[in-house]
Design a protein around this motif. Structure first.
Motif, PDB file in Angstrom:
ATOM      1  N   LYS A  97       0.659  -0.793   0.084  1.00 24.36           N
ATOM      2  CA  LYS A  97      -0.088   0.126   0.197  1.00 24.36           C
ATOM      3  C   LYS A  97       0.608   0.977   0.369  1.00 24.36           C
ATOM      4  O   LYS A  97       1.985   1.493   0.642  1.00 24.36           O
ATOM      5  N   LEU A  98       0.771   2.460  -0.200  1.00 24.30           N
ATOM      6  CA  LEU A  98       1.141   3.120  -1.013  1.00 24.30           C
ATOM      7  C   LEU A  98       0.360   4.610  -0.598  1.00 24.30           C
ATOM      8  O   LEU A  98      -0.268   4.965  -1.024  1.00 24.30           O
ATOM      9  N   GLU A  99       1.128   5.255   0.560  1.00 26.59           N
ATOM     10  CA  GLU A  99       0.040   7.084   0.968  1.00 26.59           C
ATOM     11  C   GLU A  99       1.549   7.649   1.129  1.00 26.59           C
ATOM     12  O   GLU A  99       2.646   8.110   0.698  1.00 26.59           O
ATOM     13  N   LEU A 100       0.779   8.796   1.140  1.00 21.51           N
ATOM     14  CA  LEU A 100       1.565  10.439   0.961  1.00 21.51           C
ATOM     15  C   LEU A 100       1.930  10.919   2.605  1.00 21.51           C
ATOM     16  O   LEU A 100       0.674  11.035   2.994  1.00 21.51           O
ATOM     17  N   THR A 101       2.925  11.207   3.200  1.00 20.92           N
ATOM     18  CA  THR A 101       2.968  11.822   3.942  1.00 20.92           C
ATOM     19  C   THR A 101       2.427  13.350   4.111  1.00 20.92           C
ATOM     20  O   THR A 101       1.531  13.922   3.179  1.00 20.92           O
ATOM     21  N   ALA A 102       1.935  13.372   5.825  1.00 22.74           N
ATOM     22  CA  ALA A 102       0.820  14.646   5.388  1.00 22.74           C
ATOM     23  C   ALA A 102       1.642  15.727   5.067  1.00 22.74           C
ATOM     24  O   ALA A 102       1.403  16.744   4.646  1.00 22.74           O
ATOM     25  N   ASP A 103       3.117  16.188   5.194  1.00 26.31           N
ATOM     26  CA  ASP A 103       3.743  17.048   4.749  1.00 26.31           C
ATOM     27  C   ASP A 103       4.105  17.060   3.367  1.00 26.31           C
ATOM     28  O   ASP A 103       4.662  18.347   2.614  1.00 26.31           O
ATOM     29  N   LYS A 104       3.788  16.299   2.855  1.00 22.21           N
ATOM     30  CA  LYS A 104       3.655  16.330   1.762  1.00 22.21           C
ATOM     31  C   LYS A 104       4.705  15.785   0.515  1.00 22.21           C
ATOM     32  O   LYS A 104       4.950  16.202  -0.532  1.00 22.21           O
ATOM     33  N   GLN A 105       5.657  15.157   1.332  1.00 24.21           N
ATOM     34  CA  GLN A 105       7.548  15.326   0.795  1.00 24.21           C
ATOM     35  C   GLN A 105       7.281  14.050   0.844  1.00 24.21           C
ATOM     36  O   GLN A 105       8.486  13.655  -0.074  1.00 24.21           O
ATOM     37  N   HIS A 106       7.186  12.753   0.956  1.00 26.67           N
ATOM     38  CA  HIS A 106       7.714  12.014   1.110  1.00 26.67           C
ATOM     39  C   HIS A 106       6.209  10.770   0.531  1.00 26.67           C
ATOM     40  O   HIS A 106       5.261  10.880   1.146  1.00 26.67           O
ATOM     41  N   LEU A 107       6.548   9.314  -0.033  1.00 25.04           N
ATOM     42  CA  LEU A 107       5.667   8.448  -0.014  1.00 25.04           C
ATOM     43  C   LEU A 107       5.936   7.178   1.100  1.00 25.04           C
ATOM     44  O   LEU A 107       7.158   7.430   1.358  1.00 25.04           O
ATOM     45  N   PHE A 108       5.335   7.047   1.457  1.00 26.25           N
ATOM     46  CA  PHE A 108       5.232   5.415   2.833  1.00 26.25           C
ATOM     47  C   PHE A 108       4.899   4.658   2.388  1.00 26.25           C
ATOM     48  O   PHE A 108       3.049   4.280   1.856  1.00 26.25           O
ATOM     49  N   LEU A 109       5.557   3.561   2.281  1.00 23.76           N
ATOM     50  CA  LEU A 109       5.156   2.433   1.239  1.00 23.76           C
ATOM     51  C   LEU A 109       5.083   1.869   2.326  1.00 23.76           C
ATOM     52  O   LEU A 109       6.477   1.171   2.992  1.00 23.76           O
ATOM     53  N   HIS A 110       4.102   0.826   2.450  1.00 21.31           N
ATOM     54  CA  HIS A 110       4.021  -0.905   3.060  1.00 21.31           C
ATOM     55  C   HIS A 110       3.983  -2.120   2.628  1.00 21.31           C
ATOM     56  O   HIS A 110       3.028  -2.215   1.697  1.00 21.31           O
ATOM     57  N   LEU A 111       4.526  -2.884   3.168  1.00 23.75           N
ATOM     58  CA  LEU A 111       5.030  -3.842   1.969  1.00 23.75           C
ATOM     59  C   LEU A 111       4.832  -5.011   3.442  1.00 23.75           C
ATOM     60  O   LEU A 111       4.943  -4.710   4.387  1.00 23.75           O
ATOM     61  N   TYR A 112       3.791  -6.592   2.587  1.00 26.43           N
ATOM     62  CA  TYR A 112       3.945  -7.689   3.551  1.00 26.43           C
ATOM     63  C   TYR A 112       3.847  -8.304   2.270  1.00 26.43           C
ATOM     64  O   TYR A 112       3.941  -9.529   1.549  1.00 26.43           O
ATOM     65  N   ASN A 113       5.114  -9.007   3.009  1.00 24.97           N
ATOM     66  CA  ASN A 113       4.958 -10.953   3.045  1.00 24.97           C
ATOM     67  C   ASN A 113       5.739 -11.094   1.371  1.00 24.97           C
ATOM     68  O   ASN A 113       5.357 -11.096   0.288  1.00 24.97           O
TER      69      ASN A 113
END
Length: 633
Positions: free
Chosen positions: A198-214
């Protein structure tokens, strides 16, 4: 003193109502065309509404001078076309008001629009142009919104290539994710595979938060020591992994100072100053290049003192380079040729670069001069297009959005092709810059003057019947007779006199064919030396038309149908082309043209004989029908 009359108010009001509509329509069309050029670079970046509003506002400001001429052309066509279609223009002329007087209030208004267009281009347009280009560059540099498609590699994130096999639109989960991370260089590539992510944008819109599983991660390792040669990569398995990717999604306005060299963001005074500066720079660079040529590049090599002494002892007046080259060994020849080739290559590269810099400066000067003249020509186009549109509307007498729109688009396309093509040639240096920029004005101004003159003289320049009659006369195409039974008959034909007249016409036709050998080739000299009309054929045609007019009052449909076979006689086509003897003689001397006219006249002689035989035959049919019906005793 200039007095405003009700007629002026009526004409100006009619024009303004249409102009207000056509102007915004033309402006909208040009804005959509401008947007279409950059839509691929702007879509999908999540631009805020205020940024888009600025884009449309500045683009609209820059396109106003281009929209004005087309809007004036279309509004003038529709206004005066409506006047002609509703017979209002005819009523004004019947009252003794000339067309130029009717056009006067709108001419003054268009002159005012031309002045406002010039002021706008010189003061407001350059500032709007600079803001627009700055905004466009800023919009292009903004990072796009992250919307990873299915089944293809996504590379809009710097240093990353991401592949997603399937996406769940409701939950936002990514299935079967493959990530290539080259942010640390190709040799330190990181390859990650995960079942879900799952890919999300941080609150400051400066980074992408990538969640990976298995999944698993593979990492290439540089060989730092002998031990590391046995470990070329590192492999890691994980149940859950979280990664931050640097990604700036904010919109940042760039500094527009780099656009100061553009000619379209300057007014006429600034353009003149820039041209002076560029010419001074070009002259100084040219002198520097000239001095470089004189002092170093092509300077004759100076012999050393030892070589000069040696040549003096040998009493050598000049050097024969071919003999010197032939006396060298193979290795010395190879070294000499290599050095010469390197020197020539170096000189070619050096002068190619200098030539590019000189051409770039000259092109920049031509671009500034073209934009200086463009501010004037685009303002004059408002007046010229009115003097094209208003007379055309008065001539064609068609209002609405049908014919005027078609004609306006065609005229504007011609103007745009001439203007853009000639301006481009002028900027390239193949044509004088001023001539190229003014080319569209020089072409369309006489057209507007011609249409205005023809319209003021009530000319039939756009009457289709006039052109059809001209081409029928040139190519010998004739109309067919169409006689029908009249509903009301005032004078009944005198059939006995008509029969006698038809018999007399038949006798005249037979006498004419007997006296003139129409099938044979005419005498070339006599044909071009004779300028007298053929009175005999003119008399036959006159008598025949009089009888046809008399018999057209008959109620007999068979008789009327028989008279439709009568041809329309051409009384001049088989004779000399001109009524002036000297003109005929001059045409006959010019052999190619004279020969063509000679054969053309022979063709009409053959057709005349066929027509005369047709008249005799038709006369017989008409006389027989009259006798069979006992129209006279």
């Amino acid at each position: 003193m200039l007095r405003i009359k009700k007629l002026d108010i009526f004409v100006l009001k009619s024009f303004l109502l249409l102009f207000s509509g056509t102007f915004f329509i033309c402006l909208f069309i040009f804005m959509m065309q401008f947007l279409w050029r950059y839509v691929d670079e702007l879509v999908g970046k999540g631009l805020e509404i205020n940024v888009l509003a600025q884009f449309f506002f500045y683009s609209g400001l820059t396109l106003i001078p281009l929209s004005l001429p087309l809007a004036i052309l279309l509004a003038a066509l529709m206004t005066f076309g409506n006047f002609g279609e509703r017979y209002e223009l005819l009523s004004m002329k019947a009252a003794g008001i000339p067309l130029l007087r009717i056009m006067r209030p709108v001419v003054l208004f268009c002159m005012f629009l031309g002045g406002m267009s010039f002021f706008f281009q010189n003061e407001i347009g350059p500032r709007a142009q600079k803001q627009l280009w700055t905004l466009l560059v800023s919009m292009k540099q903004k990072s796009p919104e992250v919307d990873i498609p299915e089944g293809v590699f996504y590379s809009d994130i710097d240093g990353y290539n991401i592949y997603v096999k399937h996406k769940d639109r409701e939950t936002g989960m990514l299935k079967d994710v493959l990530i290539y991370n080259f942010s640390d260089g190709f040799e330190n590539a990181h390859i990650i595979w995960a079942e879900e992510g799952k890919l999300e944008l941080t609150a400051d819109k400066q980074h992408l938060f990538l969640h990976l599983y298995n999944g698993e991660q593979f990492e290439n390792l540089k060989s730092q020591s002998v031990i590391s040669r046995n470990v070329p990569y590192r492999r890691e398995s994980f149940k859950e992994k979280h990664t931050l990717i640097q990604f700036d999604s904010d919109f940042n306005m760039v500094d527009g100072s780099f656009l100061d060299q553009r000619s379209d963001i300057k007014n006429m005074r600034e353009i003149s100053q820039a041209i002076d500066s560029l010419e001074i720079h070009a002259d100084s660079v040219g002198r520097a290049y000239f001095n470089d040529v004189i002092n170093s590049t092509y300077k004759t090599p100076v012999l050393t003192k030892a070589d000069s002494t040696k040549l003096e002892k040998l009493n050598v007046a000049y050097l024969n380079t071919d003999s010197i080259f032939n006396s060298m060994t193979s290795q010395e020849k190879s070294q000499t040729l290599s050095k010469t080739e390197n020197r020539i290559s170096s000189l070619a590269s050096d002068w190619e670069m200098k030539s590019f810099m000189s051409k770039s400066t000259d092109g920049n000067i031509r671009s500034h001069r073209s934009d200086w003249h463009k501010k004037i020509t685009l303002s004059l186009a408002c007046i010229i297009f009115f003097f094209i549109g208003a007379p055309l509307g008065a001539i064609i007498r068609k209002g609405g959005l049908g014919m005027p729109v078609v004609i306006s688009v065609l005229i504007f396309v011609v103007y745009y092709i001439i203007d853009s093509g000639a301006t481009r040639i002028g900027k390239s240096g193949e044509m004088n810059v001023a001539l190229g920029t003014w080319m569209s004005t020089l072409v369309l101004a006489p057209v507007g003057a011609f249409f205005t003159y023809k319209s003021n003289k009530d000319s039939v320049v756009f009457n289709i019947d006039t052109y059809a009659a001209f081409f029928r006369k040139v190519f010998g195409i004739r109309l067919s007779r169409h006689l029908f039974k009249k509903e009301v008959i005032i004078h009944t034909p005198e059939y006995r006199k008509d029969v006698e007249a038809l018999e007399h016409i038949s006798a005249l036709c037979e006498d004419y064919m007997r006296m003139h050998r129409l099938k044979g080739l005419p005498n070339y000299i006599k044909l071009f030396m004779n300028n007298k009309p053929d009175d005999a054929i003119a008399d036959i045609s006159r008598q025949m038309e009089a009888v046809i007019e008399e018999l057209s009052n008959s109620k007999d449909p068979i008789l009327l149908n028989a008279m439709n076979n009568y041809p329309f006689l051409a009384v001049k086509a088989h004779k000399s082309p001109f009524g002036n003897r000297w003109l005929n003689l001059a045409l006959g001397i010019v052999v190619p043209a004279g020969l063509l006219v000679y054969l053309h006249i022979w063709r009409f002689r053959l057709r005349l004989e066929k027509d005369l035989k047709n008249i005799i035959r038709t006369n017989g049919q008409v006389i027989q029908q009259i006798k069979d019906q006992h129209y006279y005793s």
